[in-house]
Write an enzyme that holds these catalytic residues in place. Structure first.
Site, short mmCIF file in Angstrom:
data_model
loop_
_atom_site.label_atom_id
_atom_site.label_comp_id
_atom_site.label_asym_id
_atom_site.label_seq_id
_atom_site.Cartn_x
_atom_site.Cartn_y
_atom_site.Cartn_z
N GLU A 57 0.82 -1.22 0.00
CA GLU A 57 0.00 0.00 0.00
C GLU A 57 0.85 1.27 0.00
O GLU A 57 0.70 2.11 0.89
CB GLU A 57 -0.90 0.02 1.24
CG GLU A 57 -1.77 -1.20 1.44
CD GLU A 57 -2.45 -1.21 2.81
OE1 GLU A 57 -2.21 -0.30 3.64
OE2 GLU A 57 -3.23 -2.16 3.05
N PRO A 58 1.75 1.44 -0.93
CA PRO A 58 2.56 2.66 -0.91
C PRO A 58 1.72 3.89 -1.29
O PRO A 58 0.85 3.80 -2.17
CB PRO A 58 3.63 2.40 -1.98
CG PRO A 58 2.97 1.46 -2.93
CD PRO A 58 2.03 0.61 -2.12
N ARG B 206 2.30 20.33 5.92
CA ARG B 206 3.31 19.45 6.49
C ARG B 206 4.37 20.16 7.34
O ARG B 206 4.71 19.69 8.41
CB ARG B 206 3.97 18.58 5.41
CG ARG B 206 2.97 17.72 4.61
CD ARG B 206 3.62 16.64 3.79
NE ARG B 206 4.17 15.60 4.63
CZ ARG B 206 5.42 15.48 4.96
NH1 ARG B 206 6.30 16.32 4.48
NH2 ARG B 206 5.82 14.54 5.77
N CYS C 134 -2.86 33.91 9.27
CA CYS C 134 -2.60 34.64 10.52
C CYS C 134 -2.19 33.73 11.66
O CYS C 134 -2.90 33.61 12.66
CB CYS C 134 -3.83 35.45 10.87
SG CYS C 134 -4.27 36.51 9.50
N GLU C 135 -1.09 33.05 11.50
CA GLU C 135 -0.53 32.21 12.57
C GLU C 135 0.97 32.19 12.37
O GLU C 135 1.43 32.07 11.23
CB GLU C 135 -1.01 30.76 12.45
CG GLU C 135 -2.47 30.58 12.64
CD GLU C 135 -2.83 29.16 13.07
OE1 GLU C 135 -1.94 28.43 13.55
OE2 GLU C 135 -3.99 28.81 12.91
N TYR D 237 0.28 14.05 0.52
CA TYR D 237 -0.20 14.72 1.74
C TYR D 237 -0.07 16.24 1.65
O TYR D 237 0.13 16.92 2.64
CB TYR D 237 0.53 14.17 2.98
CG TYR D 237 0.46 12.66 3.07
CD1 TYR D 237 -0.75 12.03 3.34
CD2 TYR D 237 1.58 11.86 2.83
CE1 TYR D 237 -0.84 10.64 3.39
CE2 TYR D 237 1.50 10.46 2.88
CZ TYR D 237 0.30 9.87 3.16
OH TYR D 237 0.20 8.50 3.20
#
Ligand code: LLP
Length: 431
Positions: free
Chosen positions: A287-288, A326, A356-357, A385
């Site tokens: 399952e790559p 990520r 805004c972080e 991802y």
């Protein structure tokens, strides 16, 4: 490190004489002009190369590569992979719908993993007659038997066992220890397989294991598979013969620049699995996710501003943590390359987005060639991802996505509009 050495194992390369970053033979500048930024760009050619590395790594053994849909679930990518023989690992009814929409003929090559399958999702998968349910608990097995009986559909079952193997990776993406929520304690699996023998609706079909993601060494895979193989032998002796072993995904890539020999990695991985599987003659499922698509993708963004605060220089891009989370979530490293590098001394800068972080950053104190407003940058290894974990945080429409195959460019997802974002929301109608 030079840009050439950063891009050496990736489909993105500086093409001379202009010195512009290309995906294969397509200029990222041209793509940004046509489709705007931020823009996800994927190389179909590299995805295919990587798929074939897996498909060809196991001589003398029947294998099925079930691409982990969660890594990048773009319909066009699923369709492309299915056409080249891939199966799919799904973890939700939504992912099943994606496979059925992109490649209905691949339903018989789907394995369904996940710790929290609902009755509706189980029914959906029974209806689609998928290859195998990777069952993660005793209660899920009971529910599956119940639904299969009601629908009069036999369910092919693999218990996902937890082998209690430590895989050195980020704690959020390690899954093979007893303290994790995943799988069934391998010591209890034997009894559970035996319990299936009495059921008309459950067919013991295989066993599955997945120990985590972004694992760089082949050793933990071998260790997990040895334990799984031992269980399979033991079941064999008890008259339960399983036709397949699903070894999960998790093979890591190198997010840092420099040479990365994907073919050698897959060979080493295949060797570790093969020797752990000695004596097992059945089919191997893999399952790559990341390994197939991560390095095929880049997120292309435009520099909006360059500003100095005290001793720090900030490069503010038009992409943000909502597009690629990520770095913010796992402190992950992504190489950043200017699309048309300027000459001049490299300087340490923070590359950040407009959200805004303070967690909205792509790189901190990274040495980069000079950048000016209007310049394009490419965040590499963003194919896995990236878009899959994107959101509309700060009411930011998600990027467009393009797939490059040879000389052909295909828009596979248009940029979101405000209408797309507002569509599910409901305003009061009375005044
Ligand atoms: N199979 C199962 C059951 C999984 O849970 C996963 C990933 C895979 C296969 C594919 O693993 P891969 O080959 O892609 O490593 N969002 C994180 C990664 C989460 C992985 C979750 N499970 C990241 O950005 O690093």
């Amino acid at each position: 490190m030079t840009i050439a050495s950063i891009t050496s194992s990736r489909p993105f390369r500086l093409v001379q004489p202009q010195g512009v970053l290309h995906c294969g033979s397509v200029s990222l500048e041209a793509l940004a002009r046509t489709f705007g930024t931020p823009l996800y760009v994927y190389s179909a050619d590299q995805i295919l190369d990587r798929l074939q590395l897996f498909q060809q790594a196991f001589t003398d053994r029947e294998t099925l590569i079930c691409y982990a849909v969660k890594a990048n679930s773009a319909l066009a990518i699923l369709q492309f992979l299915a056409r080249h023989g891939a199966g799919f690992d799904i973890v939700s009814g939504g992912e099943l719908e994606r496979v059925l929409t992109a490649a209905p003929e691949a339903a018989s090559r789907v394995v369904f993993s996940g710790v929290g399958k609902t009755a509706a999702e189980i029914d959906q998968a029974l209806g689609a007659d998928i290859l195998e349910f990777n069952v993660e608990s005793e209660t899920e097995l009971e529910l599956l038997a119940d639904r299969a009986r009601k629908l009069k559909r036999k369910a092919r079952v693999a218990l996902r066992v937890n082998p209690d193997v430590f895989a050195e990776t980020h704690p959020y993406i390690s899954t093979g220890l007893r303290e994790h929520k995943f799988g069934i304690d391998i010591r209890r699996a034997f009894r559970l397989y035996k319990s299936m023998l009495g059921s008309r609706w459950l067919e013991p079909h295989g066993v599955s294991v997945h120990i985590g993601s972004q694992i760089r060494s082949a050793d933990p895979f071998g260790a997990a598979l040895e334990r799984v193989n031992k269980l399979v032998r033991q079941l064999d002796r008890a008259g339960i013969s399983l036709g397949s072993i699903d070894a999960g995904g998790g093979l890591g890539i190198d997010y840092h620049g420099g040479s990365f020999d994907a073919a050698a990695k897959v060979r080493e991985y295949a060797q570790a699995l093969q020797s752990a599987l000695a004596g097992f003659e059945g089919r191997l499922l893999l399952e790559p996710g990341r390994f197939l698509v991560a390095q095929a993708g880049a997120l292309v963004a435009r520099v909006l501003y360059v500003k100095r605060n005290g001793s720090k220089t900030f490069v503010i891009a038009d992409a943000a943590m909502n597009d690629l989370i990520r770095p913010a979530l796992y402190q992950a490293h992504h190489e950043i390359v200017p699309v048309r590098p300027r000459s001049g001394k490299a300087r340490a800068v923070d590359v950040v987005g407009p959200v805004c972080e303070s967690g909205d950053f792509f790189a901190r104190d990274r040495g980069l060639p000079p950048l000016r407003p209007g310049d394009l940058i490419a965040l590499l290894d963003a194919g896995a991802y990236g878009m899959a974990q994107s959101s509309n945080y700060n009411t930011r429409p998600r990027p467009a996505e393009v797939l490059i195959h040879g000389r052909k460019t295909r828009l596979i997802r248009r940029r979101e509009t405000m209408n797309d974002i507002f569509a599910p929301e409901i305003l009061a109608t009375e005044t």
